[in-house]
Design a protein around this motif. Structure first.
Motif, PDB file in Angstrom:
ATOM      1  N   VAL A  17      72.746  83.788  57.332  1.00 52.70           N
ATOM      2  CA  VAL A  17      73.213  83.572  55.961  1.00 52.70           C
ATOM      3  C   VAL A  17      73.362  82.075  55.686  1.00 52.70           C
ATOM      4  O   VAL A  17      73.024  81.595  54.618  1.00 52.70           O
ATOM      5  N   GLN A  21      76.936  81.843  59.936  1.00 51.59           N
ATOM      6  CA  GLN A  21      77.122  83.273  59.669  1.00 51.59           C
ATOM      7  C   GLN A  21      75.806  84.030  59.774  1.00 51.59           C
ATOM      8  O   GLN A  21      74.774  83.568  59.302  1.00 51.59           O
ATOM      9  N   LEU A  23      74.383  88.126  59.130  1.00 48.95           N
ATOM     10  CA  LEU A  23      74.693  89.443  58.579  1.00 48.95           C
ATOM     11  C   LEU A  23      73.883  90.501  59.328  1.00 48.95           C
ATOM     12  O   LEU A  23      72.661  90.394  59.427  1.00 48.95           O
ATOM     13  N   GLN A  25      72.870  94.572  59.512  1.00 49.33           N
ATOM     14  CA  GLN A  25      72.807  95.801  58.726  1.00 49.33           C
ATOM     15  C   GLN A  25      71.950  96.796  59.494  1.00 49.33           C
ATOM     16  O   GLN A  25      70.993  96.402  60.173  1.00 49.33           O
ATOM     17  N   ALA A  55      77.241  97.772  58.172  1.00 49.98           N
ATOM     18  CA  ALA A  55      76.991  96.337  58.008  1.00 49.98           C
ATOM     19  C   ALA A  55      78.156  95.575  58.618  1.00 49.98           C
ATOM     20  O   ALA A  55      79.295  96.069  58.656  1.00 49.98           O
ATOM     21  N   TYR A  56      77.841  94.381  59.094  1.00 54.91           N
ATOM     22  CA  TYR A  56      78.875  93.528  59.680  1.00 54.91           C
ATOM     23  C   TYR A  56      78.458  92.078  59.512  1.00 54.91           C
ATOM     24  O   TYR A  56      77.316  91.714  59.807  1.00 54.91           O
ATOM     25  N   ALA A  57      79.384  91.224  59.042  1.00 57.33           N
ATOM     26  CA  ALA A  57      79.132  89.787  58.909  1.00 57.33           C
ATOM     27  C   ALA A  57      79.807  89.073  60.074  1.00 57.33           C
ATOM     28  O   ALA A  57      81.035  89.119  60.218  1.00 57.33           O
TER      29      ALA A  57
END
Length: 181
Positions: A17, A21, A23, A25, A55-57
């Motif tokens: 991102v 970060q 992301l 999914q 999903a996880y950030a």
């Protein structure tokens, strides 16, 4: 109890991102007997999260670094699926530092403010600076904030305008960016 494993998550994607970060999914797993309770997310072999969605950030990462992720589904009886893997590399900072402000403090001191923290070795190299009108740069000292350099010079004349050239000064990016003149 349901001893059979749920299906593994599918279509796992790991998308950078920004500098810090990524992301994650994926498509949901299934277990017709007891359903899916949650997903386990691991980074580089260490579990980092229990997730109740798909999903996880992942945040607070290092720039320009590749991470390997693994996601497993866990059913209502605590039985884990086989893992699904994906990797991604966070973005790297690609902008060279910029001189924001140059000020004469007195007749032998010039203060240079940069746009971002600098590498000490290149910022304190006298050869990285030159001032026109035959002014010698005798020393360069990087301040504690790493964005401010104090140049000690030969005598400057009041009322005279000088040009400062800065070259080969690098920032602190994983892959350093360099001021090139």
């Amino acid at each position: 109890p349901d001893a059979s494993a749920p299906t593994a998550p599918t279509a796992l994607s790991a998308t950078p991102v920004d500098l810090t970060q990524i992301l994650l999914q994926w498509s949901p797993s299934s277990d017709p007997e007891v359903g899916i309770s949650y997903y386990l997310v691991s980074r580089d072999g260490m579990q980092i999260a229990i997730v109740y969605d798909t999903a996880y950030a992942d945040i607070d990462l290092h720039e320009g670094t590749t991470y390997l992720y693994e996601v497993k589904a866990v059913n209502g009886w605590g039985v884990e699926s086989t893992p699904t893997q994906a990797s991604a590399k966070t973005y790297s900072e690609t902008t060279a530092p910029v001189v924001m402000l140059v000020e004469c403090y007195n007749d032998t001191t010039v203060l240079v403010t940069f746009s971002e923290p600098l590498d000490a070795a290149t910022a304190q190299a006298v050869s990285s600076y030159s001032i026109d009108n035959s002014v010698a740069v005798n020393s360069a000292k990087l301040a504690a904030d790493l964005c401010f350099v104090i140049l000690t010079t030969s005598a400057l004349s009041t009322g005279t305008q000088y040009g400062l050239t800065v070259s080969n000064v690098q920032d602190l990016a994983v892959e350093p960016n360099t001021i090139v003149t």
